[in-house]
Design an enzyme around this catalytic site. Structure first.
Site, PDB file in Angstrom:
ATOM      1  N   GLN A   1     -72.032 -75.402  58.191  1.00 21.34           N
ATOM      2  CA  GLN A   1     -73.110 -74.513  57.722  1.00 21.34           C
ATOM      3  C   GLN A   1     -73.222 -73.442  58.726  1.00 21.34           C
ATOM      4  O   GLN A   1     -73.973 -72.333  58.617  1.00 21.34           O
ATOM      5  CB  GLN A   1     -74.461 -75.205  57.656  1.00 21.34           C
ATOM      6  CG  GLN A   1     -74.587 -76.363  56.727  1.00 21.34           C
ATOM      7  CD  GLN A   1     -75.753 -77.088  57.336  1.00 21.34           C
ATOM      8  OE1 GLN A   1     -75.712 -78.267  58.051  1.00 21.34           O
ATOM      9  NE2 GLN A   1     -76.973 -77.142  56.775  1.00 21.34           N
TER      10      GLN A   1
ATOM     11  N   HIS B   1     -71.681 -71.188  54.606  1.00 19.27           N
ATOM     12  CA  HIS B   1     -72.508 -70.305  54.744  1.00 19.27           C
ATOM     13  C   HIS B   1     -71.958 -68.764  54.998  1.00 19.27           C
ATOM     14  O   HIS B   1     -72.796 -67.953  55.168  1.00 19.27           O
ATOM     15  CB  HIS B   1     -73.719 -70.643  55.441  1.00 19.27           C
ATOM     16  CG  HIS B   1     -74.531 -71.778  54.998  1.00 19.27           C
ATOM     17  ND1 HIS B   1     -75.446 -72.188  55.470  1.00 19.27           N
ATOM     18  CD2 HIS B   1     -74.427 -72.247  53.785  1.00 19.27           C
ATOM     19  CE1 HIS B   1     -75.972 -73.309  54.815  1.00 19.27           C
ATOM     20  NE2 HIS B   1     -75.459 -73.374  53.699  1.00 19.27           N
TER      21      HIS B   1
ATOM     22  N   CYS C   1     -68.767 -52.703  45.072  1.00 19.47           N
ATOM     23  CA  CYS C   1     -67.612 -52.909  44.524  1.00 19.47           C
ATOM     24  C   CYS C   1     -67.138 -54.239  44.590  1.00 19.47           C
ATOM     25  O   CYS C   1     -67.439 -55.021  45.609  1.00 19.47           O
ATOM     26  CB  CYS C   1     -66.549 -51.763  45.046  1.00 19.47           C
ATOM     27  SG  CYS C   1     -66.077 -51.787  46.739  1.00 19.47           S
TER      28      CYS C   1
ATOM     29  N   THR D   1     -77.175 -81.416  62.794  1.00 18.83           N
ATOM     30  CA  THR D   1     -77.792 -80.594  61.611  1.00 18.83           C
ATOM     31  C   THR D   1     -78.898 -81.845  61.343  1.00 18.83           C
ATOM     32  O   THR D   1     -78.539 -82.805  61.451  1.00 18.83           O
ATOM     33  CB  THR D   1     -76.906 -80.341  60.282  1.00 18.83           C
ATOM     34  OG1 THR D   1     -77.631 -80.166  59.331  1.00 18.83           O
ATOM     35  CG2 THR D   1     -75.871 -81.490  60.167  1.00 18.83           C
ATOM     36  N   SER D   2     -80.219 -81.225  61.084  1.00 17.47           N
ATOM     37  CA  SER D   2     -81.079 -82.567  60.865  1.00 17.47           C
ATOM     38  C   SER D   2     -80.794 -83.760  59.601  1.00 17.47           C
ATOM     39  O   SER D   2     -81.247 -84.580  59.798  1.00 17.47           O
ATOM     40  CB  SER D   2     -82.485 -81.644  60.284  1.00 17.47           C
ATOM     41  OG  SER D   2     -82.215 -81.123  58.870  1.00 17.47           O
TER      42      SER D   2
HETATM   43  N1  LIG Z   1     -74.193 -71.017  65.051  1.00 14.76           N
HETATM   44  C1  LIG Z   1     -74.383 -70.579  63.883  1.00 14.76           C
HETATM   45  O1  LIG Z   1     -73.720 -69.890  63.288  1.00 14.76           O
HETATM   46  C2  LIG Z   1     -75.995 -70.738  63.547  1.00 14.76           C
HETATM   47  C3  LIG Z   1     -76.993 -70.554  64.321  1.00 14.76           C
HETATM   48  C4  LIG Z   1     -78.338 -70.568  63.746  1.00 14.76           C
HETATM   49  C5  LIG Z   1     -78.549 -70.888  62.545  1.00 14.76           C
HETATM   50  N2  LIG Z   1     -77.620 -71.165  61.909  1.00 14.76           N
HETATM   51  C6  LIG Z   1     -77.605 -71.663  60.301  1.00 14.76           C
HETATM   52  O2  LIG Z   1     -78.907 -71.421  59.839  1.00 14.76           O
HETATM   53  C7  LIG Z   1     -79.478 -72.656  59.142  1.00 14.76           C
HETATM   54  C8  LIG Z   1     -80.638 -73.078  59.940  1.00 14.76           C
HETATM   55  O3  LIG Z   1     -80.438 -73.297  61.216  1.00 14.76           O
HETATM   56  P1  LIG Z   1     -81.218 -74.014  62.318  1.00 14.76           P
HETATM   57  O4  LIG Z   1     -81.156 -73.508  63.455  1.00 14.76           O
HETATM   58  O5  LIG Z   1     -82.611 -74.371  61.806  1.00 14.76           O
HETATM   59  O6  LIG Z   1     -80.331 -75.701  62.154  1.00 14.76           O
HETATM   60  P2  LIG Z   1     -80.754 -76.998  61.880  1.00 14.76           P
HETATM   61  O7  LIG Z   1     -81.698 -77.251  60.787  1.00 14.76           O
HETATM   62  O8  LIG Z   1     -79.292 -77.495  61.128  1.00 14.76           O
HETATM   63  O9  LIG Z   1     -80.926 -77.534  63.208  1.00 14.76           O
HETATM   64  C9  LIG Z   1     -80.014 -77.837  64.130  1.00 14.76           C
HETATM   65  C10 LIG Z   1     -79.953 -79.054  64.465  1.00 14.76           C
HETATM   66  O10 LIG Z   1     -79.232 -79.581  65.548  1.00 14.76           O
HETATM   67  C11 LIG Z   1     -79.857 -80.156  66.652  1.00 14.76           C
HETATM   68  N3  LIG Z   1     -79.271 -79.740  68.259  1.00 14.76           N
HETATM   69  C12 LIG Z   1     -79.702 -79.048  68.749  1.00 14.76           C
HETATM   70  N4  LIG Z   1     -79.012 -78.797  69.989  1.00 14.76           N
HETATM   71  C13 LIG Z   1     -77.838 -79.757  69.533  1.00 14.76           C
HETATM   72  C14 LIG Z   1     -76.885 -80.261  70.406  1.00 14.76           C
HETATM   73  N5  LIG Z   1     -76.554 -79.816  71.686  1.00 14.76           N
HETATM   74  N6  LIG Z   1     -76.179 -81.449  69.955  1.00 14.76           N
HETATM   75  C15 LIG Z   1     -76.510 -81.999  68.653  1.00 14.76           C
HETATM   76  N7  LIG Z   1     -77.562 -81.642  67.979  1.00 14.76           N
HETATM   77  C16 LIG Z   1     -78.383 -80.496  68.511  1.00 14.76           C
HETATM   78  C17 LIG Z   1     -81.177 -80.117  66.490  1.00 14.76           C
HETATM   79  O11 LIG Z   1     -82.030 -81.309  66.938  1.00 14.76           O
HETATM   80  C18 LIG Z   1     -81.673 -79.918  65.108  1.00 14.76           C
HETATM   81  O12 LIG Z   1     -81.799 -81.178  64.539  1.00 14.76           O
HETATM   82  C19 LIG Z   1     -78.229 -73.649  59.053  1.00 14.76           C
HETATM   83  O13 LIG Z   1     -77.537 -73.217  58.084  1.00 14.76           O
HETATM   84  C20 LIG Z   1     -77.497 -73.221  60.242  1.00 14.76           C
HETATM   85  O14 LIG Z   1     -76.251 -73.689  60.238  1.00 14.76           O
HETATM   86  C21 LIG Z   1     -76.114 -70.942  62.215  1.00 14.76           C
HETATM   87 ZN   LIG Z   2     -67.587 -50.348  47.815  1.00 13.38          ZN
END
Ligand SMILES: NC(=O)c1ccc[n+]([C@@H]2O[C@H](COP(=O)([O-])OP(=O)(O)OC[C@H]3O[C@@H](n4cnc5c(N)ncnc54)[C@H](O)[C@@H]3O)[C@@H](O)[C@H]2O)c1
Ligand SMILES: [Zn+2]
Length: 246
Positions: free
Chosen positions: A96, A114, A125, A193-194
């Protein structure tokens, strides 16, 4: 220490979320309370938000691009590459994340569900999404060069699947095929991810339906742990190398 049970015919489907990149120094949205400079992330990551204020949205993504400077993959990303090398086509990684760290680590059987932070596309375009690492200055929203050459003004947008937008059907079909082929040999592993929201929740159900087993590696326990057969709590950068060791 627990290790993922892998035999000669095990198929492993991995889904990663923001948590997998946390130890590389990429903040999760949740860590920031879902806020960016006081804006709800929905505001800067939705088609409505972009229509209302493209400059704000580009400031958000430019800041995230700039924030990737010097950021490298961690032990979790590397452990997944090592597992892919062992399993070949019996491995599929779905992320994601948009940060590109899995690709940078060397993952090849990879679906970036994503989109990609370092790509842009035209809002008008049909030119294919292209690499764009630029962090634009505040107040700048980049325009499409191809449309400009044709005498039209068209905004570029980040190549990201925003809230309320749909995920590429071809990606979902590829995941479905993988799950169908694997059947009972499937091991589904969600990381950082949750596990409660789509698509994580959908994938864990599909894995169960296929007769496979499901694992979750996460910093904290989700509200509904029973959904997974095995839960390992801890930071993925240090947990995954041990869990995936042969
Ligand atoms: N790095 C990226 O590309 C990035 C950053 C922020 C958000 N997003 C995207 O936005 C959306 C929502 O993001 P979000 O931040 O609410 O994510 P999310 O809801 O997937 O939450 C992140 C999860 O990771 C857990 N977590 C935190 N640190 C961790 C670690 N070191 N090891 C294992 N687990 C850990 C947290 O407890 C939480 O449950 C998702 O699609 C996400 O992938 C992407
Ligand atoms: Zn264009």
């Amino acid at each position: 220490m627990k290790t993922l049970p892998i035999t000669d015919d095990t198929h492993v489907l991995v889904l990663t979320g923001a948590g997998v990149s946390a130890e590389s120094g990429v903040p999760t949205f949740r860590d920031a309370g879902g806020l960016w400079e006081g804006h709800d992330v929905h505001e800067v990551a939705s088609p409505d938000g972009f229509a209302r204020d493209p400059l704000l949205v580009w400031r958000f993504y430019s800041q995230r691009r700039a924030g990737m400077e010097g950021i490298t993959p961690n032990g979790g990303h590397h452990a997944l590459v090592a597992l892919e090398r062992r399993l070949g086509d019996r491995f599929l990684l779905v992320t994601q994340n948009v940060d590109g760290l899995h690709r940078a680590a060397g993952s090849e059987r990879l679906i970036e569900l994503h989109g990609e932070l370092m790509r842009s596309r035209c809002t008008v375009c049909d030119r294919p999404p292209f690499e764009d690492r630029q962090a634009y200055k505040p107040g700048v929203a980049p325009m499409c060069g191809r449309c400009k050459a044709a005498g039209k003004d068209a905004l570029l947008r980040p190549h990201i699947v925003w809230f309320g937008e749909i995920i590429d059907r071809a990606y979902l079909a590829r995941i479905e095929r993988f799950v169908d082929t694997a059947g009972r040999r499937l091991v589904f592993l969600a990381v950082g991810t949750s596990g409660l929201v789509y698509p994580a929740a959908g994938l864990v159900d599909a894995a169960r339906h296929a007769g496979g087993t499901s694992w979750l590696v996460n910093a904290e326990a989700p509200a509904n742990v029973e959904r997974f057969d095995h839960v390992v709590l801890g930071p993925s950068g240090t947990v995954l190398p041990g869990l995936l060791a042969n």
